[in-house]
Design a protein around this motif. Structure first.
Motif, PDB file in Angstrom:
ATOM      1  N   PHE A 175       0.827  -1.203   0.000  1.00 21.49           N
ATOM      2  CA  PHE A 175       0.000   0.000   0.000  1.00 21.49           C
ATOM      3  C   PHE A 175       0.867   1.262   0.000  1.00 21.49           C
ATOM      4  O   PHE A 175       0.484   2.279  -0.574  1.00 21.49           O
ATOM      5  CB  PHE A 175      -0.960  -0.013   1.187  1.00 21.49           C
ATOM      6  CG  PHE A 175      -1.967  -1.126   1.097  1.00 21.49           C
ATOM      7  CD1 PHE A 175      -3.043  -1.037   0.234  1.00 21.49           C
ATOM      8  CD2 PHE A 175      -1.813  -2.282   1.849  1.00 21.49           C
ATOM      9  CE1 PHE A 175      -3.961  -2.071   0.125  1.00 21.49           C
ATOM     10  CE2 PHE A 175      -2.721  -3.314   1.752  1.00 21.49           C
ATOM     11  CZ  PHE A 175      -3.801  -3.212   0.890  1.00 21.49           C
ATOM     12  N   ASN A 176       2.043   1.186   0.614  1.00 19.01           N
ATOM     13  CA  ASN A 176       2.992   2.299   0.489  1.00 19.01           C
ATOM     14  C   ASN A 176       3.418   2.469  -0.957  1.00 19.01           C
ATOM     15  O   ASN A 176       3.539   3.594  -1.456  1.00 19.01           O
ATOM     16  CB  ASN A 176       4.222   2.049   1.362  1.00 19.01           C
ATOM     17  CG  ASN A 176       3.922   2.120   2.841  1.00 19.01           C
ATOM     18  OD1 ASN A 176       3.559   1.113   3.446  1.00 19.01           O
ATOM     19  ND2 ASN A 176       4.052   3.290   3.434  1.00 19.01           N
ATOM     20  N   ALA A 177       3.649   1.344  -1.642  1.00 19.26           N
ATOM     21  CA  ALA A 177       4.032   1.409  -3.054  1.00 19.26           C
ATOM     22  C   ALA A 177       2.915   2.036  -3.885  1.00 19.26           C
ATOM     23  O   ALA A 177       3.170   2.839  -4.787  1.00 19.26           O
ATOM     24  CB  ALA A 177       4.360   0.013  -3.573  1.00 19.26           C
ATOM     25  N   ALA A 178       1.677   1.673  -3.595  1.00 18.67           N
ATOM     26  CA  ALA A 178       0.542   2.203  -4.342  1.00 18.67           C
ATOM     27  C   ALA A 178       0.398   3.708  -4.127  1.00 18.67           C
ATOM     28  O   ALA A 178       0.239   4.476  -5.083  1.00 18.67           O
ATOM     29  CB  ALA A 178      -0.738   1.480  -3.925  1.00 18.67           C
ATOM     30  N   GLU A 281      11.247   7.713  -1.050  1.00 13.91           N
ATOM     31  CA  GLU A 281      10.014   7.476  -1.801  1.00 13.91           C
ATOM     32  C   GLU A 281       8.833   7.111  -0.910  1.00 13.91           C
ATOM     33  O   GLU A 281       7.688   7.387  -1.266  1.00 13.91           O
ATOM     34  CB  GLU A 281      10.232   6.368  -2.831  1.00 13.91           C
ATOM     35  CG  GLU A 281      11.180   6.758  -3.953  1.00 13.91           C
ATOM     36  CD  GLU A 281      11.294   5.694  -5.020  1.00 13.91           C
ATOM     37  OE1 GLU A 281      11.443   6.074  -6.193  1.00 13.91           O
ATOM     38  OE2 GLU A 281      11.216   4.488  -4.685  1.00 13.91           O
ATOM     39  N   THR A 282       9.112   6.470   0.224  1.00 13.96           N
ATOM     40  CA  THR A 282       7.994   6.045   1.073  1.00 13.96           C
ATOM     41  C   THR A 282       8.249   6.472   2.517  1.00 13.96           C
ATOM     42  O   THR A 282       8.498   7.638   2.766  1.00 13.96           O
ATOM     43  CB  THR A 282       7.751   4.530   0.934  1.00 13.96           C
ATOM     44  OG1 THR A 282       8.963   3.804   1.232  1.00 13.96           O
ATOM     45  CG2 THR A 282       7.295   4.179  -0.475  1.00 13.96           C
ATOM     46  N   ASN A 283       8.184   5.559   3.468  1.00 14.39           N
ATOM     47  CA  ASN A 283       8.197   5.943   4.879  1.00 14.39           C
ATOM     48  C   ASN A 283       9.498   5.608   5.597  1.00 14.39           C
ATOM     49  O   ASN A 283       9.520   5.552   6.828  1.00 14.39           O
ATOM     50  CB  ASN A 283       7.031   5.263   5.610  1.00 14.39           C
ATOM     51  CG  ASN A 283       7.159   3.734   5.645  1.00 14.39           C
ATOM     52  OD1 ASN A 283       7.651   3.125   4.701  1.00 14.39           O
ATOM     53  ND2 ASN A 283       6.703   3.137   6.735  1.00 14.39           N
ATOM     54  N   MET A 284      10.573   5.381   4.844  1.00 16.52           N
ATOM     55  CA  MET A 284      11.839   5.006   5.457  1.00 16.52           C
ATOM     56  C   MET A 284      12.938   6.008   5.147  1.00 16.52           C
ATOM     57  O   MET A 284      13.008   6.540   4.037  1.00 16.52           O
ATOM     58  CB  MET A 284      12.283   3.619   4.977  1.00 16.52           C
ATOM     59  CG  MET A 284      11.347   2.505   5.370  1.00 16.52           C
ATOM     60  SD  MET A 284      12.026   0.893   4.889  1.00 16.52           S
ATOM     61  CE  MET A 284      10.623  -0.142   5.281  1.00 16.52           C
ATOM     62  N   VAL A 285      13.790   6.224   6.155  1.00 19.11           N
ATOM     63  CA  VAL A 285      14.971   7.065   5.996  1.00 19.11           C
ATOM     64  C   VAL A 285      16.175   6.249   6.479  1.00 19.11           C
ATOM     65  O   VAL A 285      16.230   5.835   7.642  1.00 19.11           O
ATOM     66  CB  VAL A 285      14.863   8.369   6.805  1.00 19.11           C
ATOM     67  CG1 VAL A 285      16.127   9.216   6.623  1.00 19.11           C
ATOM     68  CG2 VAL A 285      13.615   9.153   6.405  1.00 19.11           C
ATOM     69  N   PHE A 286      17.113   6.004   5.575  1.00 15.20           N
ATOM     70  CA  PHE A 286      18.349   5.304   5.903  1.00 15.20           C
ATOM     71  C   PHE A 286      19.501   6.307   5.857  1.00 15.20           C
ATOM     72  O   PHE A 286      19.544   7.146   4.964  1.00 15.20           O
ATOM     73  CB  PHE A 286      18.633   4.194   4.889  1.00 15.20           C
ATOM     74  CG  PHE A 286      17.798   2.959   5.036  1.00 15.20           C
ATOM     75  CD1 PHE A 286      18.388   1.749   5.377  1.00 15.20           C
ATOM     76  CD2 PHE A 286      16.428   2.983   4.823  1.00 15.20           C
ATOM     77  CE1 PHE A 286      17.636   0.586   5.503  1.00 15.20           C
ATOM     78  CE2 PHE A 286      15.670   1.843   4.942  1.00 15.20           C
ATOM     79  CZ  PHE A 286      16.271   0.631   5.285  1.00 15.20           C
TER      80      PHE A 286
END
Length: 347
Positions: A175-178, A281-286
């Protein structure tokens, strides 16, 4: 504590708790739990598939799906930096008797067509385990929550068809991808024979994952679910939270993505901190940090002492995952905690 360890550390919303309290239940082992049946029908519709199965976890979902696609002794072709390869306890091999065949994962989470082509062994060569299924991951966690492009997925789908192989999606965060690609979940899943997604990652449900596919395929999944100890009884109590998650928590994922970009901007501005990858792009920060003599574990411990909790998937790289319990007001405190750890001189 501002907890960014994962988007699985959330607690159920009040609406989920109320739905769980009032859930209509039956014996799911006999297919008689109306709430489980409702959840499975809703999930199948959202993903554009014929049927769905409610399972206890993403690991169980992937395992039941792969066992349903191919017999023991066949190869599962997947990325060498995929969650299924690294973080599912080797269940596919240990329990399923399937052979994991990892190939190089590109920086954006793709598996190149050239490498996929090289991985296909001659089905008639008795010395080699025959290919059984191809697996893609979307969003791709270890690449920073990246989204696989639709055009690329279509190319892999055509390649899989060419070799008469099923294509499975580890879509724990589909759903994050969508949301990120402005497509419907069904559009993201359209080129896959099966898809697994999690109700607990980003959607805040306290339990469960879903496997979607054709009706005959899901019948096999349910048989393996039982074999693996996943036969449930009055499971509507848990399924009810999943229904609320699908109805109320999907569209708001864009807020997590927005906050991830804002947090990345703040962290990027700290001397000695480098985003990896730089694209959010989504909900992650590395990110990586520069401070002599400080291990990743020590960095995370020091960060926790300053009120922010993060995690790591590999030495030298820190991961922060945004979810619905993180607010705009938290972002400055998080960045300040990171800056304090990086810039504090060692004793």
């Amino acid at each position: 504590m501002i907890d960014l360890l994962s988007d699985t550390v959330t607690v159920p919303t009040e609406e989920m708790r109320l739905a769980m309290f009032n859930a209509e239940v039956g014996d799911a082992g006999y297919g008689e739990d109306p709430t489980v049946n409702q959840l499975e029908a809703l999930a199948a519709k959202m993903l554009g598939k014929e049927d769905a199965a409610f399972v206890s976890s993403g690991c169980q979902g992937n395992l039941t799906a792969l066992l349903s696609h191919c017999p023991r002794g066949h190869e599962v072709i997947l990325g060498d930096r995929s969650d299924l390869y690294d973080f599912e306890a080797g269940s596919v091999s240990a329990i399923g008797g399937l052979v994991l065949h990892p190939i190089l994962t590109e920086l954006d989470g793709r598996l190149s067509l050239d490498n996929l082509r090289s991985a296909i062994r001659d089905k008639h060569d008795y010395q080699c385990a025959p290919p059984g299924v191809i697996v893609l991951e979307n969003t791709h966690c270890q690449s920073g929550g990246r989204v696989l492009p639709a055009s690329y997925i279509k190319e892999v789908h055509a390649f899989a068809d060419e070799h008469d192989l099923p294509l499975h999606l580890d879509g724990a965060r589909v759903f994050n991808a969508a949301i990120a690609s402005r497509r419907t979940p069904a559009e993201v899943a359209a080129d896959f024979d099966s898809v697994m997604f999690s109700l607990t990652k980003g959607l805040a449900a306290p339990f469960g994952s879903i496997v979607c596919g054709s009706r005959p395929f899901i019948e096999r999944v349910k048989r393996y679910r039982k074999l693996l100890g996943g036969g449930l009884r009055q499971a509507g109590i848990m399924a009810s939270a999943g229904i609320v998650a699908l109805q109320t928590m999907v569209e708001r994922l864009s807020e997590d993505h927005r906050r991830a970009r804002l947090l990345a901007e703040r962290i990027r501005a700290i001397p000695g901190v480098h985003l990896e990858p730089s694209v959010i792009e989504t909900n992650m920060v590395f990110f990586r940090f520069e401070r002599d003599g400080l291990s990743t574990a020590e960095f995370l411990s020091a960060l926790s002492q300053r009120g922010a909790r993060m995690g790591t998937l590999s030495e030298g790289v820190v991961r922060a995952v945004l979810h619905y319990l993180i607010s705009d007001d938290d972002l400055e405190a998080i960045a300040s905690a990171v800056q304090s750890v990086v810039q504090t001189k060692p004793l």
